[in-house]
Design a protein around this motif. Structure first.
Motif, PDB file in Angstrom:
ATOM      1  N   TRP A  10       0.822  -1.205   0.000  1.00 24.38           N
ATOM      2  CA  TRP A  10       0.000   0.000   0.000  1.00 24.38           C
ATOM      3  C   TRP A  10       0.854   1.252   0.000  1.00 24.38           C
ATOM      4  N   CYS A  25      -5.204  -2.312  -1.864  1.00 22.44           N
ATOM      5  CA  CYS A  25      -4.065  -3.136  -1.467  1.00 22.44           C
ATOM      6  C   CYS A  25      -4.023  -3.340   0.048  1.00 22.44           C
ATOM      7  N   LEU A  28      -6.452  -6.040   0.773  1.00 22.78           N
ATOM      8  CA  LEU A  28      -5.916  -7.352   0.398  1.00 22.78           C
ATOM      9  C   LEU A  28      -4.837  -7.820   1.362  1.00 22.78           C
ATOM     10  N   GLN A  29      -4.041  -6.882   1.852  1.00 19.90           N
ATOM     11  CA  GLN A  29      -2.959  -7.257   2.759  1.00 19.90           C
ATOM     12  C   GLN A  29      -3.508  -7.757   4.092  1.00 19.90           C
ATOM     13  N   ALA A  38      -1.492  -9.152  -3.559  1.00 18.52           N
ATOM     14  CA  ALA A  38      -1.189  -7.728  -3.393  1.00 18.52           C
ATOM     15  C   ALA A  38       0.289  -7.466  -3.641  1.00 18.52           C
TER      16      ALA A  38
END
Length: 67
Positions: A10, A25, A28-29, A38
């Motif tokens: 990110w 992101c 997703l992380q 990601a």
């Protein structure tokens, strides 16, 4: 920058002014399954930026040579 793209996806996207992509992101992380996707996404986005810059330099050089 690749180190940042691999571990802080990110942040890598935020530094390149891609706020929406960076926010996605982060989401997703936070998921274990999305972590790897990601990382791949952030590294590929970084490589795409490098390719765009290289193309811009080549086009600029060609335009200077034609003048």
């Amino acid at each position: 920058m690749i180190f940042i793209a691999m571990f802080l996806f990110w942040l890598s996207l935020f530094l390149r002014e891609k706020i929406f992509s960076g926010s996605l992101c982060v989401a997703l992380q936070l998921m274990l399954i999305g972590w790897m996707s990601a990382a791949i996404w952030a590294v590929s986005a970084l490589n795409a930026d490098h390719v765009d810059k290289r193309h811009d330099k080549l086009i600029e050089a060609i335009n200077k040579r034609e003048k």
